[in-house]
Design a protein around this motif. Structure first.
Motif, short mmCIF file in Angstrom:
data_model
loop_
_atom_site.label_atom_id
_atom_site.label_comp_id
_atom_site.label_asym_id
_atom_site.label_seq_id
_atom_site.Cartn_x
_atom_site.Cartn_y
_atom_site.Cartn_z
N LYS A 23 45.74 51.64 32.27
CA LYS A 23 44.84 50.63 32.68
C LYS A 23 44.10 50.93 33.86
N ASN B 238 40.94 48.51 33.82
CA ASN B 238 41.51 47.40 34.22
C ASN B 238 41.83 47.12 35.60
N VAL C 119 38.49 46.66 37.50
CA VAL C 119 37.97 45.61 37.41
C VAL C 119 38.58 44.51 38.34
N MET C 120 39.90 44.56 38.49
CA MET C 120 40.56 43.85 39.35
C MET C 120 40.23 44.12 40.83
N ARG C 121 40.16 45.27 41.31
CA ARG C 121 39.46 45.92 42.52
C ARG C 121 37.92 45.30 42.72
N ALA C 122 37.44 45.25 41.68
CA ALA C 122 35.93 44.55 41.92
C ALA C 122 36.04 43.31 42.00
N GLN C 123 36.93 42.48 41.51
CA GLN C 123 37.17 41.15 41.65
C GLN C 123 37.88 40.70 43.14
N GLY C 124 37.98 41.88 43.81
CA GLY C 124 38.45 41.86 45.15
C GLY C 124 40.02 41.40 45.21
N ILE C 125 40.65 41.80 44.29
CA ILE C 125 42.29 41.88 44.67
C ILE C 125 42.58 42.99 45.40
N PRO C 126 43.33 42.67 46.34
CA PRO C 126 43.57 43.81 47.37
C PRO C 126 44.40 45.10 46.75
N PRO D 79 36.13 50.88 42.50
CA PRO D 79 35.74 49.60 41.71
C PRO D 79 34.53 49.47 41.33
N ALA D 80 33.72 50.62 41.46
CA ALA D 80 32.21 50.54 41.08
C ALA D 80 32.37 50.82 39.43
N ALA E 98 34.02 49.53 37.41
CA ALA E 98 34.10 48.25 36.45
C ALA E 98 32.83 48.11 35.95
N ILE E 99 31.54 48.62 36.45
CA ILE E 99 30.50 48.17 35.90
C ILE E 99 29.69 49.38 35.32
N GLY E 100 29.05 48.97 34.08
CA GLY E 100 28.13 49.95 33.66
C GLY E 100 28.78 50.86 32.79
N LEU F 42 30.13 46.89 45.53
CA LEU F 42 31.40 47.84 45.10
C LEU F 42 31.05 49.17 45.57
N ASN G 63 36.13 44.43 50.44
CA ASN G 63 37.17 43.74 49.20
C ASN G 63 37.14 42.48 49.50
#
Ligand SMILES: Nc1ncnc2c1ncn2[C@@H]1O[C@H](COP(=O)(O)OP(=O)(O)OP(=O)(O)O)[C@@H](O)[C@H]1O
Ligand SMILES: [Mg+2]
Lengths: 353, 224
Positions: free
Chosen positions: A260, A263, A266-273, A347-348, A350-352, B56, B80
């Motif tokens: 995962k 996944n 993505v959660m780190r990108a969304q700012g989940i600590p 987290p980067a 998560a994109i591209g 990011l 974050n």
């Protein structure tokens, strides 16, 4: 906790399998530990029940009771108080009509000394004279009864069981308590022999004279035939089981984490600590262990209820608590390995991709 | 007043011979209520631009200013919490947590961000607008691509961010859905006063944009 529980709920099969493994391992750990403690205590029950601290043996006996002989000369100056008792030991086979033969340890004891006086009777009374004996209560489980007349090592003379005693086992064999005269006869000792050993409850007791030498009781116990080897074998097996459970938990959580990774990014990108994500993994590990161990404890409880008394297992609370804590520690250590990967998630990513 | 601004931003990947200059001298700004498209060929640096605008990763040099604060020197922890509070991401795929129901995707945000999320009424209205009210009990793998996309949009809006960043949001949609998503983004920008940055190859979105930027070999130029 939220993420941990939701994931387990959604992936029931995966987590169910790991719980199954943890359950099986902890059950095995509990069984082996109970067996180890049970067997160890059958080695030392009698010694423990005497609260013996010191033992005087022949210094050439290799600290073995069955090899030890103390002569009257050796014991010329001994100081026997209320904390000391002579014992004479000999291996015997107990036989009686319509009863199974039992290998046992005959212990000759003296009426005016503490071992005789301190016997914990569960039935009957203490033996008097040459032919009355008291025996370990395990013989009752084998069908022996008060009043039974038995022979020892095929002797012509019959001895009468007048009492059953609790916790009378040494080296996994039940004890027959009888008189010194009987011991002399069975052991066929020379007239100048006084005893096989002196046992003392006094930790400071010391008597070294001629061939007599005083040993701490722990030294004596560790020299009981097979005792140390048996404990080491069990220790090793239980240790391995803990290591195996550690590896299973670590590998399982690690593989899940790897699967995962995107996944998590993505959660780190969304700012989940990341502490939320780490917390989820650690609590998952704890949940898995706790559920697995609880099932194992329930099965242990059932096992203890249905197992015949003859199986030398002692189901003590200490074992259950120690085993549970041990498994929890393994679970927490096991979750540290995936944590490293979680903390390194970029987290980067998560994109591209 | 710009919600997000990039000043003289450069991004260099790798070292020595393997060095790639993914972003060169980027100057960019977007205001609230603006829908901005970033277009360009593969490898032009669009995703790199988005990761830096979305904090990011850090630029090699230059400034990224979000809500008047230069974030290019922020610690990981501060970035974050900036992402949690001010930036919503809408990604091409996998942007929902697979083992959470649609409803629980929002609960997760509540768990880590206690304040300033959409109220119950606002969320219900948003779900209604997106046409996904009936899907709240479902898991992502029980939804179609378009439904997942709309849930992801709701998820991104739920934390009430100032900026929405989307990477190829229409890649898996048919024309009708593309038009719908285009209208939706336009509406979100105007009604909810978000700055919305969309990286896309999709010319069908052009008509909804307030501004269009073209990227080529790490350089950015304004087309509209
Ligand atoms: N993590 C990285 N390490 C090294 N080089 C990278 C990395 N990410 C991107 N690049 C390089 O930077 C350049 C820009 O990449 P980027 O992903 O931003 O392009 P893009 O415009 O998003 O392309 P696409 O339309 O294919 O997604 C490319 O040459 C790419 O190879
Ligand atoms: Mg890209």
């Amino acid at each position: 906790m939220f993420l941990a529980l939701k994931e387990i709920k959604h992936e029931k099969l995966r987590y169910g399998l790991i719980i199954l493994m943890i359950f099986l391992i902890s059950y095995l750990i509990f069984m082996l530990s109970s067996l180890a403690v049970g067997l160890a205590s059958e080695n030392t029950q009698a010694i423990d029940s005497w609260s013996a601290k010191k033992i005087v043996l022949n210094k050439n006996s290799n600290i073995s009771l069955s090899q030890s002989i103390l002569t009257k000369k050796d014991l010329k100056d001994d100081d026997i108080g209320k904390n000391e008792a002579y014992i004479g030991q000999v291996a015997v086979v107990v036989k009686s009509k319509n009863r199974p033969s039992v290998s046992a340890q005959f212990l000759g004891i003296k009426k005016d000394q503490f071992i005789y006086k301190d016997q914990v009777l569960v039935a009957g009374k203490r033996g008097k004279g040459k032919t009355e004996i008291t025996v370990d209560s395990s013989l009752r489980d084998k069908g022996y009864r008060l009043g039974d007349k038995i022979s020892l090592n095929g002797s012509a003379r019959k001895y009468k069981i007048v009492g059953f005693v609790n916790n009378a086992k040494i080296n996994i064999a039940p004890i027959i308590y009888g008189s010194f005269a009987t011991w002399r006869k069975l052991r066929m000792v020379a007239p100048n022999v006084a005893a096989a050993a002196i046992v003392s409850k006094n930790a400071n007791y010391k008597y070294n004279y001629k061939d007599a030498k005083t040993y701490p009781i722990a030294t004596f116990i560790n020299k009981l035939p097979g005792y140390t080897a048996q404990n080491m074998t069990f220790g090793l097996m239980i240790g391995f089981l803990f290591v195996i459970s550690l590896i299973i938990i670590a590998v399982f959580l690690y593989i899940l984490t790897m699967q995962k990774m995107h996944n998590l990014a993505v959660m780190r990108a969304q700012g989940i600590p990341s502490k939320t994500l780490v917390g989820a993994t650690v609590s998952q590990s704890i949940i898995l262990v706790v559920v697995g161990v609880i099932i194992a404890l329930i099965l242990m409880w059932v096992t203890a209820a249905v197992l015949p008394a003859a199986v030398p297992m002692s189901f003590t609370t200490t074992i259950m608590i120690a085993g549970t804590l041990g498994m929890l520690v393994m679970g927490i250590i096991g979750s540290l390995i995936p944590i490293r990967s979680i903390l390194k998630v970029d987290p980067a990513k998560a994109i591209g991709e | 007043m710009a919600v997000i601004e990039l000043k003289d931003v450069e991004k260099i990947y790798g070292k020595g011979d393997a060095q790639v200059e993914a972003l060169k001298d980027i100057n960019f700004e977007a205001d609230k209520s603006e829908l901005v498209l970033i277009m360009g060929p593969s490898g032009a640096g669009k995703s790199t631009f988005l990761t830096i605008a979305g904090s990011l990763q850090k630029p090699t040099s230059g400034q990224v200013i979000i809500n008047r604060e230069d974030i290019s020197k922020f610690s990981d922890k501060k970035r974050n919490s900036l992402r949690l509070n001010e930036i919503g991401f809408i990604l091409q795929a996998y942007n929902l947590v697979p083992y959470l129901t649609v409803h629980d995707q929002f609960v997760l945000v509540d768990k880590v961000k206690k304040e300033d999320n959409l109220s119950k009424e606002d969320l219900d209205k948003l779900l209604e607008d997106l046409g996904i009210t009936k899907l709240v009990k479902k898991y992502p793998n029980e939804l179609s691509g378009g439904q997942q996309q709309r849930v992801a949009i709701a998820r991104a809006l739920y934390a009430n961010p100032a900026i929405l960043l989307a990477d190829e949001p229409t890649a898996s949609l048919d024309t009708q859905n593309v038009e719908e998503v285009g209208k939706l983004f336009k509406k979100l920008a105007k009604e909810r006063e978000k700055a919305i940055l969309i990286v896309t190859h999709d010319p069908r979105l052009e008509k909804y944009a307030d501004h269009i930027y073209e990227m080529m070999d790490g350089k950015m130029s304004q087309k509209k």
